[in-house]
Design a protein around this motif. Sequence first.
Motif, mmCIF file in Angstrom:
data_model
loop_
_atom_site.group_PDB
_atom_site.id
_atom_site.type_symbol
_atom_site.label_atom_id
_atom_site.label_comp_id
_atom_site.label_asym_id
_atom_site.label_seq_id
_atom_site.Cartn_x
_atom_site.Cartn_y
_atom_site.Cartn_z
ATOM 1 N N GLU A 144 7.831 40.236 10.416
ATOM 2 C CA GLU A 144 8.734 41.009 9.557
ATOM 3 C C GLU A 144 8.772 40.437 8.154
ATOM 4 O OE1 GLU A 144 13.464 42.329 9.332
ATOM 5 O OE2 GLU A 144 12.684 41.224 11.053
ATOM 6 N N SER A 145 8.768 39.115 8.054
ATOM 7 C CA SER A 145 8.884 38.458 6.751
ATOM 8 C C SER A 145 7.502 38.146 6.187
ATOM 9 C CB SER A 145 9.678 37.155 6.877
ATOM 10 O OG SER A 145 10.981 37.406 7.345
ATOM 11 N N ILE A 146 7.396 38.190 4.885
ATOM 12 C CA ILE A 146 6.165 37.781 4.225
ATOM 13 C C ILE A 146 5.922 36.308 4.512
ATOM 14 C CG2 ILE A 146 7.360 37.260 2.046
ATOM 15 C CD1 ILE A 146 4.839 38.228 0.587
ATOM 16 N N TYR A 147 4.658 35.947 4.694
ATOM 17 C CA TYR A 147 4.321 34.569 5.023
ATOM 18 C C TYR A 147 3.123 34.101 4.202
ATOM 19 C CZ TYR A 147 0.740 36.765 7.988
ATOM 20 O OH TYR A 147 -0.311 37.512 8.446
ATOM 21 N N ALA A 148 3.025 32.787 4.060
ATOM 22 C CA ALA A 148 1.931 32.168 3.321
ATOM 23 C C ALA A 148 1.236 31.157 4.216
ATOM 24 C CB ALA A 148 2.452 31.483 2.062
ATOM 25 N N GLU A 149 -0.065 31.341 4.414
ATOM 26 C CA GLU A 149 -0.836 30.390 5.200
ATOM 27 C C GLU A 149 -1.219 29.200 4.317
ATOM 28 O OE1 GLU A 149 -4.185 32.206 7.061
ATOM 29 O OE2 GLU A 149 -2.989 33.706 8.130
ATOM 30 N N ILE A 150 -1.039 27.981 4.852
ATOM 31 C CA ILE A 150 -1.344 26.768 4.110
ATOM 32 C C ILE A 150 -1.945 25.751 5.069
ATOM 33 C CG2 ILE A 150 1.043 25.931 4.384
ATOM 34 C CD1 ILE A 150 0.702 24.519 1.656
ATOM 35 N N ASN A 151 -2.901 24.982 4.569
ATOM 36 C CA ASN A 151 -3.562 23.970 5.382
ATOM 37 C C ASN A 151 -2.590 22.844 5.749
ATOM 38 O OD1 ASN A 151 -5.236 21.219 5.389
ATOM 39 N ND2 ASN A 151 -6.588 22.885 6.058
ATOM 40 N N PRO A 152 -2.705 22.270 6.947
ATOM 41 C CA PRO A 152 -1.771 21.220 7.370
ATOM 42 C C PRO A 152 -1.687 20.031 6.417
ATOM 43 C CG PRO A 152 -3.033 21.998 9.245
ATOM 44 C CD PRO A 152 -3.622 22.661 8.039
ATOM 45 N N SER A 153 -2.811 19.589 5.869
ATOM 46 C CA SER A 153 -2.753 18.430 4.971
ATOM 47 C C SER A 153 -2.041 18.779 3.670
ATOM 48 C CB SER A 153 -4.163 17.910 4.680
ATOM 49 O OG SER A 153 -4.955 18.911 4.067
ATOM 50 N N ASP A 154 -2.263 19.996 3.151
ATOM 51 C CA ASP A 154 -1.539 20.421 1.947
ATOM 52 C C ASP A 154 -0.051 20.535 2.228
ATOM 53 O OD1 ASP A 154 -3.759 20.594 0.243
ATOM 54 O OD2 ASP A 154 -4.200 22.655 0.864
ATOM 55 N N ALA A 155 0.291 21.055 3.394
ATOM 56 C CA ALA A 155 1.703 21.196 3.761
ATOM 57 C C ALA A 155 2.368 19.827 3.877
ATOM 58 C CB ALA A 155 1.821 21.958 5.073
ATOM 59 N N ALA A 156 1.681 18.882 4.510
ATOM 60 C CA ALA A 156 2.264 17.549 4.697
ATOM 61 C C ALA A 156 2.542 16.875 3.365
ATOM 62 C CB ALA A 156 1.330 16.696 5.547
ATOM 63 N N ARG A 157 1.615 17.012 2.420
ATOM 64 C CA ARG A 157 1.796 16.373 1.106
ATOM 65 C C ARG A 157 2.972 16.963 0.349
ATOM 66 N NH1 ARG A 157 -3.943 16.098 1.169
ATOM 67 N NH2 ARG A 157 -4.124 18.152 0.190
ATOM 68 N N ARG A 158 3.324 18.201 0.647
ATOM 69 C CA ARG A 158 4.406 18.869 -0.080
ATOM 70 C C ARG A 158 5.685 19.001 0.738
ATOM 71 N NH1 ARG A 158 -0.120 19.691 -2.272
ATOM 72 N NH2 ARG A 158 -0.318 20.239 -4.488
ATOM 73 N N GLY A 159 5.734 18.342 1.869
ATOM 74 C CA GLY A 159 6.943 18.366 2.683
ATOM 75 C C GLY A 159 7.263 19.727 3.245
ATOM 76 N N ILE A 160 6.215 20.508 3.522
ATOM 77 C CA ILE A 160 6.396 21.862 4.054
ATOM 78 C C ILE A 160 6.208 21.829 5.557
ATOM 79 C CG2 ILE A 160 5.459 24.208 4.058
ATOM 80 C CD1 ILE A 160 4.582 23.698 1.126
ATOM 81 N N THR A 161 7.160 22.383 6.276
ATOM 82 C CA THR A 161 7.085 22.422 7.733
ATOM 83 C C THR A 161 6.907 23.854 8.216
ATOM 84 O OG1 THR A 161 9.497 22.535 7.864
ATOM 85 C CG2 THR A 161 8.483 20.348 8.015
ATOM 86 N N ALA A 162 6.467 23.991 9.452
ATOM 87 C CA ALA A 162 6.178 25.309 10.014
ATOM 88 C C ALA A 162 7.408 26.209 9.983
ATOM 89 C CB ALA A 162 5.678 25.164 11.439
ATOM 90 N N SER A 163 7.205 27.433 9.523
ATOM 91 C CA SER A 163 8.234 28.483 9.461
ATOM 92 C C SER A 163 9.347 28.189 8.470
ATOM 93 C CB SER A 163 8.840 28.745 10.848
ATOM 94 O OG SER A 163 7.850 29.235 11.729
ATOM 95 N N SER A 164 9.202 27.119 7.677
ATOM 96 C CA SER A 164 10.181 26.868 6.615
ATOM 97 C C SER A 164 9.894 27.801 5.441
ATOM 98 C CB SER A 164 10.116 25.412 6.161
ATOM 99 O OG SER A 164 8.853 25.132 5.574
#
Length: 744
Positions: free
Chosen positions: A655-675
């Motif tokens: 339902e919500s717009i989402y952005a796919e991001i690589n795990p290493s990029d997410a980790a460096r930016r403090g991004i967690t799944a479904s946040s």
Amino acid sequence: MTTKEQREAAPENSLLREWTGPLTSDITLHPGNFGLGKVPAKFQPDATTTMVCGFCSTGCGLNIHLKEGRAVNLTPQTNYPVNLGMACPKGWEALTPLQAPDRATTPYLRGKDGKLEPVDWNEAMTVFTERFKDIQTRHGPASVAFLGTGQIVTEEMAFLGALAKFGMGMIHGDGNTRQCMATAVTAYKESFGFDAPPYTYRDFEESDVLVFIGSNLCIAHPILWQRVLRNPNQPEIIVIDPRKTETAMAATQHYPIRPKSDLTFLYGLANILINQGWINPDYINQHTAGFEDFKKHVQAFTPEMTAEASGIDVKQLHHLAETIHQGKRVSFWWTMGVNQSHEGTRVAQAIINIALMTGNIGRPGTGANSITGQCNAMGSRLFSNTTNLLGGHDFKDAADRERVASILGIDAGLIPNQTGWAYDQIIDGIDTGTIKGLWVVATNTAHSWINQSSIQRIFAKLEFLVVQDMYHTTETAQFAHLILPAAAWGEKDGTFINSERRIGLVKKVAPAPGLALSDFNIFKLVAAYWGCTELFAQWRSPEVVFQIIKRLSHGQPCDFSGILDYKMIDAAGGIQWPLQQEEKLLDSERRLFGDGIFYHGDGKARFIFGEPREMSEPPDAEYPFILLTGRGTSAQWHTQTRTAKSAVLRRLYPESIYAEINPSDAARRGITASSWVEVTSRRGRLKAKAFITSTIATGQIFIPMHYAQTNQLTFPSFDPYSRQPSYKSCAVSIRAIHPKEQNA
């Protein structure tokens, strides 16, 4: 105003005067009421009829089940040569959008208070005519334009293009197919001499090597992917795509090239094939021109240079080239990953060049094959009267203008001697104040156009915007001064032309709601109120217009003068062009160029090439990621104007717009799944849910194209030859949103 008053208030030549009953949705269909009301009596109660789907260009055949003359359900046709009894989620739900509560059921006119209010057809047509004529009188014929679509039937497209340019004197007009197929059109015209996709869907099953470039076939065209799965040859399936898409996951080889390195990559591949002697000299010498110049050009694209640019090492490059060489029947397929690029035309031609020099064209299981997007983009390409004169003729050719005029029974002087502006030029023309009035038919520009915030600002500059659509709630309709309610697929008759050049039939199996009319009959009303009815005296019905465009096709590469009528199309399960007069239809699936003869004067295909261009907006320190966009799921379609109406389809995608991001990029930016994250470009920003996945490479982000916010980010760059927008690449940043921010 009563129906009688509406008729009496209409001009003497108005078609409204032909109505003999009330303007309600329950009157019986007859020749004078413009498609209002019940389904034609030719469909008996509780019967079944057949027609093609109205979503994508695959062009599946559907059985429409009728009760008391109205469509109540559908199933896929088992014997239709396209889908062979299969349907994707959109096809199964094709009838649902017709019942949406936000259907436009009456014309709406924006009053002085800024609100849209219902009006009758007489007032709508009077305002339409007066406002457009006033703008042309004050600012000249170039001050108004139209934007058409690949969604309406071919007969309606031809009517719109002819009416606008021959009857109303508009110089500029284009269609939303500019956003999806212009690159393929331009590439085919330059390479083959005509816009001619050479393949048949049977080629998916007959190849021993299939190469998909910028195509996520599993999601974008799931029925065609099923044709691949039917292939008995245990084929090599090769995917060239930056993302590990669903198609790439199922492939035998995946080459995750760097975004927009595809032209260099393909030239490097050609270099290896040529230097290894893995080409077909006999085919090149007999059927092509310009190979020696192309050979010299690609010598600079060494394996080492190509590897550095694309991120694919030399060993992998050689393995790909050898796989192509060892294939006996190699087919090359591309879609929007190629077309929607700042250099897409040359990329498409690089694919064509490899097919030509290896002799992989004209035989079963081969071809340089562009897969179309919209249900009737091919009809638009040939008959919208925008990029070419009706039937693939040339506006600039005096003999072509005379021929078209003779068939239509009009003065050749009414036909412009040049093509009008492309879509982006029309938008720029509004921004600069050159274009003051715009007629938008069955497309949602305010959602789908690149750099969305800019288009919304630009639309506010128009003196008069008319939106003709089946819904009054689209983003574009919210800017309209006048909304014209249109019937949808399934509520009118006509033909579509699919990706493999197959002409299929659309039928009226449901009544249009309220006062909505088919686009065909809206165009008849416009002609009457404009005062040019005599130009279209023979354009009495869609099937009559089919006979007209059939005559326009005669002698052209797209010749289908051998098709007798709608009944023949229905009985045959659709018919691919060409089918010339007196020619017998011997096979339901036919490919082009089996004789090695192309559409240039000398009968030879051309090797076309050019230098790669720099990415329009490369990443930098401030915006370090490359944004990729594309299809999200097989249950979504374009701007979701229709698919969002189905509760079934809505359950099949996030339902919500989402952005796919690589795990290493997410980790460096403090991004967690479904946040929640914020994605920002130089043009806008959006909030999306993070989907952390290794299918996207580091330094890249993927957001589906279907959500309204996506095009707030995209960069407005265009291919210089096709003028198609480059939706697939721009620079963005991404950051985690703190929960307190999200709640603020």
